[in-house]
Design a protein around this motif. Structure first.
Motif, PDB file in Angstrom:
ATOM      1  N   ALA A  38       0.815  -1.196   0.100  1.00  0.00           N
ATOM      2  CA  ALA A  38       0.033  -0.223  -0.037  1.00  0.00           C
ATOM      3  C   ALA A  38       0.726   1.278  -0.081  1.00  0.00           C
ATOM      4  O   ALA A  38       0.845   2.441  -0.737  1.00  0.00           O
ATOM      5  N   LEU A  41       4.756   5.032  -4.050  1.00  0.00           N
ATOM      6  CA  LEU A  41       4.633   6.253  -4.728  1.00  0.00           C
ATOM      7  C   LEU A  41       3.545   7.038  -4.636  1.00  0.00           C
ATOM      8  O   LEU A  41       3.450   8.036  -4.601  1.00  0.00           O
ATOM      9  N   GLY A  42       2.248   6.254  -4.326  1.00  0.00           N
ATOM     10  CA  GLY A  42       0.999   6.555  -4.403  1.00  0.00           C
ATOM     11  C   GLY A  42       0.741   7.608  -3.255  1.00  0.00           C
ATOM     12  O   GLY A  42       0.204   8.744  -3.163  1.00  0.00           O
ATOM     13  N   TYR A 124       4.716   3.173 -13.187  1.00  0.00           N
ATOM     14  CA  TYR A 124       5.166   3.025 -11.886  1.00  0.00           C
ATOM     15  C   TYR A 124       6.797   2.822 -11.695  1.00  0.00           C
ATOM     16  O   TYR A 124       7.456   3.503 -10.981  1.00  0.00           O
ATOM     17  N   PHE A 245      -6.088   3.319  -5.561  1.00  0.00           N
ATOM     18  CA  PHE A 245      -4.654   2.956  -5.690  1.00  0.00           C
ATOM     19  C   PHE A 245      -4.113   2.909  -4.653  1.00  0.00           C
ATOM     20  O   PHE A 245      -3.069   1.981  -4.474  1.00  0.00           O
ATOM     21  N   THR A 246      -3.915   3.938  -3.797  1.00  0.00           N
ATOM     22  CA  THR A 246      -3.280   4.111  -2.610  1.00  0.00           C
ATOM     23  C   THR A 246      -3.221   2.703  -1.562  1.00  0.00           C
ATOM     24  O   THR A 246      -2.262   2.327  -1.044  1.00  0.00           O
ATOM     25  N   SER A 248      -3.953  -0.370  -3.010  1.00  0.00           N
ATOM     26  CA  SER A 248      -3.507  -1.488  -3.520  1.00  0.00           C
ATOM     27  C   SER A 248      -4.975  -2.256  -3.876  1.00  0.00           C
ATOM     28  O   SER A 248      -4.553  -3.480  -3.966  1.00  0.00           O
TER      29      SER A 248
END
Ligand code: PHE
Length: 487
Positions: A38, A41-42, A124, A245-246, A248
């Motif tokens: 999790a 980079l997010g 990514y 996204f953050t 996952s």
């Protein structure tokens, strides 16, 4: 976390019998691995720049609401499906659908996840390459004493050079595939145990630095005072997309990790721990970046280069900045590394099973594919930066911007975060909430009736409704209905 503590590793191409399937050695190991997935980079790169692009507070508030009401219940659902299926996402969905008497077409959900994983990893890896490229730049003191212009130049020199970007992308992808090929155990897992806390400590140090910029309060106000006039329909969509996204979610990464989770561990507790840490890291990153932005009269809406233009300014002016800066970018690379592994793991488990080939071969083939796809992102920042897509829907009720001057990178990001992940999440919620027999979900989640009812309510009604409304809103449908009804 001894060597024998099983994790994601060399299960043979032929699925091992259930009882022997590798498992995390404890809930803690799972939490570490899931947090490793999790936090990446997010949190540190993407969250600050999309917050800046969407005007701050209101965006952050919507994002937090999405984490709490959509992210957490869907994360529990996804881990639960993974643990019950104990296979790759495609097979898991087919198997569970069969168990509850539904169509095998649910396997498509797993499929979409595999594809999303490829697409996300392709960019990514390029961005993680930027972070790697900053390590030697920091270590040699390149930023010492530089002002905003100088730092900007370093960044634009980096991204305007495709060969350089390709080299870093290749290196990062190689690191990722090397771990995936061997199975995620031993070294990396051990490394994460102390690197994550170290990253956390470094963020705390940076917060102290941000406090000294004289613009800390302004930064906090920007982040935490919602001004809804600044939020657009696309802003709402990207806040929701980022929640997926953050954490996952929505593409099988957490499902695969869940498939290695021992049966007796609490999914709810693990989910809360992961979501809490993930959110904390993102908010801390915001609290660091924005004071620096305002102290140096930079633009919050600088886009994907935001942290690469702001953090070096801080490191270039603080005591021991060379040391802290170098360490920071190394840790950022590690955070990205533990996420990138989970991005491709669903594809690897699926590929091994489907084509009956070894983990090594599957990793190699996937790596080559992702490498080529990554070139699209590399060129988005230089050779093809002028090639942009704008897509709007005009209705009598207003103009709806789907994409504005989007490069191929922007498009990939939009497609995956804003469409594929929420769609995957929606399907997970519908499956877990409506189609899976309650008996099974209760058994897996193993929480008391009260919490189970809340979870079921969120997963059945709230999460799907919100995802659908946000989708419709972004397409202009909500405005259309409101106009007709005169509200
Ligand atoms: N959650 C990771 C991050 O915030 C990215 C990711 C998305 C990882 C989807 C796996 C699956 O950086």
């Amino acid at each position: 976390m001894s060597e024998s503590s099983a994790s994601i590793n060399e299960s043979s191409a032929n699925e091992p019998p259930l009882a022997n399937r590798e498992q995390w050695s404890s809930r803690l190991v799972f939490i570490l691995a899931a947090t490793g997935s999790a936090v990446g980079l997010g949190n540190i790169w993407k969250f600050p720049y999309i917050t800046g692009e969407n005007g701050g507070g209101a965006f952050v508030l919507i994002y937090l609401l999405c984490i709490a009401s959509i992210g957490i219940p869907i994360m529990m659902a996804e881990i639960m499906l993974g643990r019950r299926g104990r296979q790759d996402p495609v097979t898991t969905m087919k198997k569970l659908a069969k168990e509850s008497g539904h169509s095998r077409a649910w396997g498509l959900l797993g499929w979409m996840g595999v594809i999303a994983g490829f697409l996300i990893l392709s960019y990514y890896s390029v961005i993680a390459g930027w972070a790697m490229a900053y390590v030697p730049r920091m270590a040699t003191g390149l930023f010492n004493g530089l002002e905003a212009d100088g730092v900007n130049t370093v960044f634009s020199d980096l991204v305007s050079n495709p060969e350089g970007l390709i080299a870093w992308h290749t290196l990062f992808l190689f690191m990722t595939m090397a771990v995936v090929a061997r199975g995620v155990r031993g070294g990396l897992e051990k490394a994460v145990t102390f690197l994550m806390p170290l990253l956390f400590i470094l963020l705390v140090i940076l917060i102290f630095y941000a406090m000294g910029t004289g613009h800390f309060k302004q930064g906090l106000t920007y982040l935490f005072t919602p001004d809804f006039s600044k939020i657009t329909t696309e802003g709402i969509l990207s806040a929701m997309g980022h929640a997926f996204f953050t954490l996952s979610l929505g593409m099988g990464a957490i499902m695969v990790y869940g498939s290695y989770l021992p049966s007796n561990t609490s999914i709810a507790k693990a989910t809360f721990a992961v979501a809490f840490m993930d959110t904390l890291v993102a908010l801390m990153a915001g609290m660091i970046i924005f004071p620096i932005v305002f102290a140096n009269t930079l633009e919050p809406s600088a886009g994907p280069g935001l942290i690469f233009k702001t953090l070096p300014l801080a490191f270039g002016h603080m005591d021991y900045g060379t040391f802290f800066g170098t360490l920071f970018f190394i840790l950022l690379v590690f955070a990205a590394w533990t996420s990138s592994i989970s991005l491709i793991e669903p594809a690897i488990t699926w590929g091994m099973k489907t084509f009956q080939i070894s983990r090594l071969k599957t990793s190699f083939i996937s790596g080559v594919l992702v490498w080529f796809l990554g070139l699209l992102t590399v060129f988005s920042f230089n050779l093809t930066s002028d090639f942009t897509i704008t897509s709007t829907i005009s209705t009598n009720y207003g103009e709806f911007v789907i994409l504005k001057d989007a490069t191929v990178f922007d498009f990939l990001d939009y497609l995956t975060s804003n469409i594929m992940l929420p769609l995957g999440g929606l399907m997970i919620a519908i499956y877990a909430g409506w189609l899976m027999k309650k008996k099974y979900s209760r058994e897996e989640l193993n929480i008391n009736r009260f919490w189970y009812t809340i979870w079921l309510f969120l997963v059945r009604f709230i999460a799907p409704t919100m995802v659908i409304i946000v989708f419709l809103n972004a397409m202009g449908v909500v405005a259309f209905i409101r106009t007709i009804m005169g509200v």
